[in-house]
Design a protein around this motif. Structure first.
Motif, short mmCIF file in Angstrom:
data_model
loop_
_atom_site.label_atom_id
_atom_site.label_comp_id
_atom_site.label_asym_id
_atom_site.label_seq_id
_atom_site.Cartn_x
_atom_site.Cartn_y
_atom_site.Cartn_z
N PRO A 44 -0.90 -3.46 8.23
CA PRO A 44 -1.82 -3.53 9.15
C PRO A 44 -2.62 -2.10 9.59
O PRO A 44 -3.71 -1.82 9.91
CB PRO A 44 -1.68 -4.44 10.51
CG PRO A 44 0.04 -4.51 10.40
CD PRO A 44 0.18 -4.01 8.84
N SER A 45 -1.66 -1.19 9.79
CA SER A 45 -1.77 0.19 10.22
C SER A 45 -2.84 0.90 8.97
O SER A 45 -3.76 1.53 9.42
CB SER A 45 -0.58 1.05 10.40
OG SER A 45 0.37 0.37 11.12
N ARG A 46 -2.52 0.58 7.84
CA ARG A 46 -3.24 1.17 6.65
C ARG A 46 -4.51 0.41 6.72
O ARG A 46 -5.70 1.14 6.50
CB ARG A 46 -2.66 0.86 5.51
CG ARG A 46 -1.76 1.90 5.15
CD ARG A 46 -2.44 2.78 3.71
NE ARG A 46 -3.72 3.52 4.09
CZ ARG A 46 -3.91 4.64 4.73
NH1 ARG A 46 -2.88 5.13 5.28
NH2 ARG A 46 -5.22 5.01 4.87
N GLN A 47 -4.82 -0.62 6.96
CA GLN A 47 -5.95 -1.41 7.00
C GLN A 47 -6.81 -0.97 8.25
O GLN A 47 -8.13 -0.60 8.01
CB GLN A 47 -5.71 -2.91 7.20
CG GLN A 47 -5.47 -3.57 6.00
CD GLN A 47 -4.93 -5.07 6.47
OE1 GLN A 47 -4.83 -5.26 7.67
NE2 GLN A 47 -4.98 -5.75 5.37
N LEU A 48 -6.14 -0.47 9.14
CA LEU A 48 -6.99 0.09 10.42
C LEU A 48 -7.37 1.48 10.01
O LEU A 48 -8.54 1.84 10.10
CB LEU A 48 -6.08 0.19 11.69
CG LEU A 48 -6.54 0.96 12.64
CD1 LEU A 48 -7.80 0.33 13.28
CD2 LEU A 48 -5.49 1.28 13.94
N LEU A 49 -6.58 2.36 9.57
CA LEU A 49 -6.74 3.60 8.97
C LEU A 49 -7.95 3.77 8.13
O LEU A 49 -8.88 4.46 8.20
CB LEU A 49 -5.47 4.21 8.29
CG LEU A 49 -5.01 5.50 9.04
CD1 LEU A 49 -5.74 5.69 10.59
CD2 LEU A 49 -3.29 5.49 9.30
N SER A 106 -11.07 5.59 9.03
CA SER A 106 -11.24 7.08 8.53
C SER A 106 -12.69 7.21 8.00
O SER A 106 -12.89 8.27 7.44
CB SER A 106 -10.29 7.11 7.18
OG SER A 106 -10.36 6.03 6.43
N TYR A 162 4.99 -1.30 -4.05
CA TYR A 162 4.55 -0.49 -2.98
C TYR A 162 3.05 -0.51 -2.62
O TYR A 162 2.67 -0.61 -1.47
CB TYR A 162 4.77 1.02 -3.21
CG TYR A 162 5.16 1.86 -2.15
CD1 TYR A 162 6.21 1.85 -1.50
CD2 TYR A 162 3.86 2.97 -1.90
CE1 TYR A 162 6.37 2.58 -0.35
CE2 TYR A 162 4.07 3.49 -0.78
CZ TYR A 162 5.13 3.19 -0.08
OH TYR A 162 5.42 4.45 1.01
N ASN A 163 2.02 -0.62 -3.29
CA ASN A 163 0.64 -0.56 -3.41
C ASN A 163 0.35 -1.87 -2.55
O ASN A 163 -0.50 -2.07 -1.86
CB ASN A 163 -0.12 -0.31 -4.43
CG ASN A 163 0.13 0.87 -4.95
OD1 ASN A 163 0.05 1.75 -4.30
ND2 ASN A 163 -0.27 1.05 -6.40
N ARG A 194 -10.10 1.76 7.71
CA ARG A 194 -11.58 1.34 8.46
C ARG A 194 -12.15 2.69 9.27
O ARG A 194 -13.11 3.24 9.21
CB ARG A 194 -11.35 0.24 9.45
CG ARG A 194 -11.88 -0.94 9.31
CD ARG A 194 -13.28 -1.58 9.49
NE ARG A 194 -13.69 -2.36 8.47
CZ ARG A 194 -13.95 -1.80 7.21
NH1 ARG A 194 -14.56 -0.45 6.97
NH2 ARG A 194 -14.27 -2.59 6.18
N ASP A 239 7.62 -0.42 -9.27
CA ASP A 239 7.80 0.11 -7.76
C ASP A 239 6.40 0.35 -7.32
O ASP A 239 6.05 -0.09 -6.28
CB ASP A 239 8.60 1.20 -7.86
CG ASP A 239 10.11 1.01 -7.96
OD1 ASP A 239 10.57 -0.05 -7.79
OD2 ASP A 239 10.96 2.08 -8.14
N LYS A 240 5.78 0.92 -7.91
CA LYS A 240 4.50 1.30 -7.52
C LYS A 240 3.47 0.14 -7.15
O LYS A 240 2.92 -0.05 -6.15
CB LYS A 240 3.62 2.26 -8.63
CG LYS A 240 4.15 3.49 -8.75
CD LYS A 240 3.24 4.27 -9.61
CE LYS A 240 4.26 5.71 -10.01
NZ LYS A 240 3.46 6.31 -10.71
N PHE A 247 2.28 -3.41 -0.79
CA PHE A 247 2.98 -3.38 0.64
C PHE A 247 1.76 -2.81 1.50
O PHE A 247 1.44 -3.17 2.55
CB PHE A 247 4.23 -2.82 0.66
CG PHE A 247 4.70 -1.95 1.75
CD1 PHE A 247 4.85 -2.85 2.85
CD2 PHE A 247 4.61 -0.59 2.05
CE1 PHE A 247 5.30 -2.34 4.40
CE2 PHE A 247 4.96 -0.28 3.39
CZ PHE A 247 5.07 -0.98 4.35
N LEU A 248 1.40 -1.73 0.92
CA LEU A 248 0.22 -0.77 1.74
C LEU A 248 -0.98 -1.60 1.89
O LEU A 248 -1.71 -1.80 2.97
CB LEU A 248 -0.16 0.12 0.83
CG LEU A 248 1.03 1.41 0.90
CD1 LEU A 248 0.64 2.61 -0.07
CD2 LEU A 248 1.49 2.06 2.35
#
Lengths: 149, 149
Positions: B25-30, B34, B17-18, B32, B13-14, B20-21
């Motif tokens: 795109p939102s995570r990639q933006l974040l 952050s 999930y990882n 950057r 699952d992990k 997926f993350l």
DNA sequence: CAGTATCCAGCTAGATACTG
DNA sequence: CAGTATCTAGCTGGATACTG
């Protein structure tokens, strides 16, 4: 000593600058939401819970209360430590409420506050930007990386 | 072996999930924005250069080209390593352009692209939210911390 | 001037084990 | 169930020194 070295001046600048950054509200916000799990917990409690990435409908989703274990199951990759830590931080910041119900095995539920909901709404702006522009960024990266391997 | 342990399922699952993350795109933006220095470089090149925090006028500011040393001086606390690293990352992402002029001592100037400007505009949303709500957050923290020292 | 290269201290996330 | 406690490995940022 005697001569005020350039290095000393520099060091002072840094201290001042860091002090400035420490109180800058934007930085404080950024420090919070840059945390991987913060946004994910927000999304979980905010309603856009499905593991699909977008859907992009305007429905903000109903902010629903969730139990610790529910969140834990939803965010498959999170460790107990990180989840607890994230939840505590969000509670401290007034983003979520923590409700303990003294049932046989204790029940704890978390729910977004208005403030938390507001933050969650704001992250939509981020998501929407990301969805609109990330492909451009990715394309740029590919081109850049092509040049010299 | 033989029995598929719960632990194994969990681990899988992990990974999923990882994965997926990683593509979200939102995570990639974040990931950057952050980065502490990314936003600051953006601000430097974007025009709101003064060390004042807000001003809050609608003027997006003129995106102006700046030299390496100018940026370095403006962001007093940054190390060369971080600055270079940040600039490279932004260039790779197509946020800024890097122009080398072969003068006697080389001159390098950086400038925001349209994409970079767009990102910079977006961060305004963040800043504005921060300015509107951060005091509430801070107040909550104070109350929370008061309870048990 | 505008970097590159190297080394290292500090923080943090995660795994693991235990508890009211 | 919903945590707390502890330990550690890895990444990251900063200091420092060198270069085209």
């Amino acid at each position: 000593m005697g001569t005020t070295s350039v290095a000393q001046k520099r060091a002072l600048d840094k201290v001042e600058y860091n002090a400035f950054l420490a109180v800058c509200p934007s930085r404080q916000l950024l420090d919070r939401i840059s945390d991987k799990w913060v946004v994910l917990v927000l999304c979980a409690l905010g309603g856009d819970a499905s593991d699909q990435d977008d859907a992009a409908d305007g429905t903000a989703g109903s902010a629903k209360a969730m139990r610790y274990s529910e969140i834990s199951r939803l965010l498959a990759g999170v460790s107990q430590k990180m989840l607890t830590q994230t939840l505590r931080a969000l509670e401290r910041d007034g983003m979520i409420t923590r409700t303990v119900t003294p049932t046989v095995p204790v029940t704890v539920s978390y729910e977004l506050t208005d403030l938390g909901l507001s933050l969650h709404e704001m992250t939509r702006g981020l998501r929407s930007w990301a969805q609109d522009h990330m492909h451009q960024v990715l394309a740029h990266r590919a081109t850049y990386d092509e040049h010299d391997v």
